[in-house]
Design a protein around this motif. Structure first.
Motif, PDB file in Angstrom:
ATOM      1  N   LEU A  81       0.827  -1.208   0.000  1.00 48.99           N
ATOM      2  CA  LEU A  81       0.000   0.000   0.000  1.00 48.99           C
ATOM      3  C   LEU A  81       0.864   1.264   0.000  1.00 48.99           C
ATOM      4  O   LEU A  81       0.538   2.247  -0.679  1.00 48.99           O
ATOM      5  N   THR A  82       1.967   1.225   0.737  1.00 50.63           N
ATOM      6  CA  THR A  82       2.882   2.376   0.751  1.00 50.63           C
ATOM      7  C   THR A  82       3.430   2.640  -0.649  1.00 50.63           C
ATOM      8  O   THR A  82       3.532   3.799  -1.093  1.00 50.63           O
ATOM      9  N   SER A  83       3.756   1.580  -1.370  1.00 49.69           N
ATOM     10  CA  SER A  83       4.290   1.752  -2.726  1.00 49.69           C
ATOM     11  C   SER A  83       3.235   2.329  -3.663  1.00 49.69           C
ATOM     12  O   SER A  83       3.562   3.160  -4.528  1.00 49.69           O
ATOM     13  N   LEU A  84       1.978   1.928  -3.483  1.00 49.95           N
ATOM     14  CA  LEU A  84       0.918   2.463  -4.343  1.00 49.95           C
ATOM     15  C   LEU A  84       0.638   3.932  -4.023  1.00 49.95           C
ATOM     16  O   LEU A  84       0.343   4.724  -4.930  1.00 49.95           O
ATOM     17  N   CYS A  85       0.737   4.301  -2.747  1.00 46.75           N
ATOM     18  CA  CYS A  85       0.612   5.724  -2.382  1.00 46.75           C
ATOM     19  C   CYS A  85       1.734   6.533  -3.017  1.00 46.75           C
ATOM     20  O   CYS A  85       1.519   7.644  -3.526  1.00 46.75           O
ATOM     21  N   HIS A  86       2.937   5.982  -2.983  1.00 48.58           N
ATOM     22  CA  HIS A  86       4.091   6.659  -3.606  1.00 48.58           C
ATOM     23  C   HIS A  86       3.850   6.841  -5.105  1.00 48.58           C
ATOM     24  O   HIS A  86       4.124   7.918  -5.653  1.00 48.58           O
ATOM     25  N   ALA A  87       3.341   5.806  -5.762  1.00 48.38           N
ATOM     26  CA  ALA A  87       3.074   5.901  -7.201  1.00 48.38           C
ATOM     27  C   ALA A  87       2.055   6.992  -7.495  1.00 48.38           C
ATOM     28  O   ALA A  87       2.190   7.738  -8.473  1.00 48.38           O
ATOM     29  N   ALA A  88       1.027   7.105  -6.655  1.00 43.80           N
ATOM     30  CA  ALA A  88       0.015   8.147  -6.852  1.00 43.80           C
ATOM     31  C   ALA A  88       0.618   9.536  -6.687  1.00 43.80           C
ATOM     32  O   ALA A  88       0.307  10.459  -7.453  1.00 43.80           O
ATOM     33  N   LYS A  89       1.503   9.684  -5.697  1.00 43.93           N
ATOM     34  CA  LYS A  89       2.166  10.976  -5.476  1.00 43.93           C
ATOM     35  C   LYS A  89       3.070  11.345  -6.644  1.00 43.93           C
ATOM     36  O   LYS A  89       3.311  12.534  -6.917  1.00 43.93           O
ATOM     37  N   GLN A  90       3.599  10.316  -7.336  1.00 41.68           N
ATOM     38  CA  GLN A  90       4.448  10.564  -8.503  1.00 41.68           C
ATOM     39  C   GLN A  90       3.639  10.776  -9.779  1.00 41.68           C
ATOM     40  O   GLN A  90       4.196  10.814 -10.875  1.00 41.68           O
TER      41      GLN A  90
END
Length: 369
Positions: A81-90
C-alpha cells in the motif's frame, strides 16, 4: 455471520481451456532496509552470480550471527500500500493503479496450489474499498510461531535458504566488476551475515481471466542490469531442496516443491529458478537452473502429479467467487476466506466491522478524505 462456500471438487471442472493469464508488468519496486523500513528505491536489489561449490559451502554457517526480522510484527499489506501511495504521489496514470484485486503473491500462490495441497489449512482476510478487493493473510498465533521456526532443526532449515541466497548474489552487477573487485566481493559474501529484514520487492499488474490484479512479490535477484521495460523477464528465484538421491524424494520434489516453485514464478513472470540441493548436513552439493515454463511439461503425464491448467482455472473461478460474494463496501468491514485441511470446500464468511488492515494513508489517498 453469513457464510458462502466454494466447492473444490470435482477437479474435472477445471480441466478445460486455460483461462488467460496476462504477462505481469512491473509498476514500480521498493526495498525493505536493514532496519525493516520501506524505501522507494532498489537499494536491496541483488545480482546473480552462481555460487562456488569447491569447496562445497555449509548452509548453516553463521547461523548464530544472523539478524532476524521480528516475525511477531504483522505487517499486513502495508509495504504494498505504501508503494501504491508513492506511485500516486508521482502522478502515475490512475488507470495503472486501479484493479479488481490487490494482494501479495503469496495469497495468489495459495489459490493456485490449493487443489493439490488439501492437507494444508489457510485463512485470508478480505475487505472492499470502492470497487477493489484487498486480500491479506490471516495470521494466527500458530502461524506466527511457525514463521519463527517451530524447532532448532526447522530454524536451521529456514536459515539455510537465506544463506543459499547470500551465496548466490552480489550487491553490484558482476559485469561491471574488475577481476580483483569480483574476487573481493566473492570473499565477502562467503562470510556475510544474513539479515532477514532486507528485501527487494516488485509491484506488478496482471490479469487472470476477467480479473485485474495488482500484486507484490519479493524478488531474490536479477540477471545483469535492471532494464526499464519488463524487468521481470530477468528476475531469478533462489530455492533450496534436499538432494534427490531416491525416486521417492524425486517424486515428492516434483509433486509438491515444483508446484509451489512454478506457481510463485509463473505469477510474477520470473523465468528462471535456481535450486540449491543440500545434503542431510546442510552442505550444498549441487545447483540446477530450471525454466519456469518447462516445469508443467516436466510433471505432465506422471502419476499423482498436478496440472497447471487446473491451477490457473481454479484460481480464476475462486477469484470470481470472492468478487461475487464480497458485497459490503468500506475498509472497516471484513470477510474471512478460509480452507480447513481435509475439507472439500472453501468458506467465505462476513465478519462485520473490524479494525481496518488498510493503512490510513492509503484509505485517504483512495477516498480523498
Amino acid at each position: 455471520m453469513s457464510t458462502r462456500v466454494f466447492n473444490i471438487h470435482p477437479l474435472s471442472k477445471y480441466r478445460q481451456a486455460c483461462s488467460r493469464f496476462s504477462e505481469p508488468r512491473e509498476i514500480l519496486s521498493f526495498s525493505y532496509s536493514e532496519d525493516r523500513k520501506v524505501c522507494m528505491d532498489n537499494r536491496e536489489l541483488k545480482y546473480y552470480f552462481a555460487p562456488q561449490l569447491d569447496p562445497p559451502p555449509c548452509l548453516v554457517a553463521g547461523f548464530e550471527n544472523q539478524i532476524q526480522r521480528d516475525s511477531t510484527v504483522n505487517e499486513h499489506i502495508n509495504g504494498l500500500l505504501t508503494s501504491l501511495c508513492h506511485a500516486a504521489k508521482q502522478k502515475m496514470d490512475p488507470r495503472t493503479l486501479k484493479s479488481d484485486f490487490v494482494m501479495y503473491r503469496g495469497m495468489l500462490t495459495r489459490m493456485f496450489t490449493t487443489p493439490y495441497t488439501l492437507r494444508e489449512s489457510w485463512s485470508m482476510n478480505v475487505t472492499k474499498l470502492g470497487s477493489t478487493l484487498y486480500i491479506e493473510e490471516d495470521l494466527s498465533p500458530e502461524d506466527i510461531k511457525r514463521c519463527s521456526g517451530s524447532s532448532d532443526q526447522h530454524r536451521e532449515l529456514m536459515y539455510s535458504g537465506y544463506k543459499f541466497e547470500s551465496l548466490c548474489v552480489l550487491n553490484e552487477p558482476p559485469s561491471g566488476l574488475s577481476h580483483e573487485k569480483l574476487e573481493t566481493e566473492l570473499e565477502k559474501r562467503r562470510d556475510s551475515i544474513v539479515n532477514t529484514n532486507t528485501e527487494y520487492c516488485t509491484v506488478f499488474r496482471t490479469r487472470l481471466g476477467v480479473h485485474s490484479i495488482i500484486s507484490g512479490a519479493e524478488i531474490d535477484c536479477i540477471d545483469g542490469e535492471k532494464p526499464a521495460e519488463f524487468p521481470n523477464r530477468h528476475y531469478r528465484e533462489l530455492k533450496t531442496a534436499n538432494v534427490l538421491d531416491t525416486q521417492h524424494k524425486m517424486d515428492n520434489f516434483e509433486r509438491y516443491k515444483l508446484l509451489r516453485f512454478w506457481a510463485q514464478s509463473f505469477i510474477s513472470g520470473t523465468p528462471t529458478i535456481t535450486v540449491g540441493y543440500r545434503d542431510s548436513d546442510c552442505i550444498l552439493r549441487a545447483i540446477e537452473d530450471i525454466r519456469t515454463q518447462d516445469i508443467p511439461h516436466r510433471v505432465k503425464g506422471k502419476p499423482r502429479m498436478w496440472s497447471a491448467n487446473v491451477c490457473i482455472n481454479f484460481a480464476d473461478m475462486l477469484l470470481g467467487f470472492i468478487k461475487n460474494s464480497v458485497t459490503e463496501e468500506g475498509p472497516e468491514f471484513q470477510y474471512r476466506i478460509s480452507f480447513d485441511a481435509g475439507s472439500d470446500v472453501i468458506q467465505l464468511t462476513a465478519l462485520g466491522p473490524r479494525k481496518p488492515f488498510l493503512t490510513q494513508e492509503y484509505i485517504s489517498m483512495v477516498t480523498g478524505k
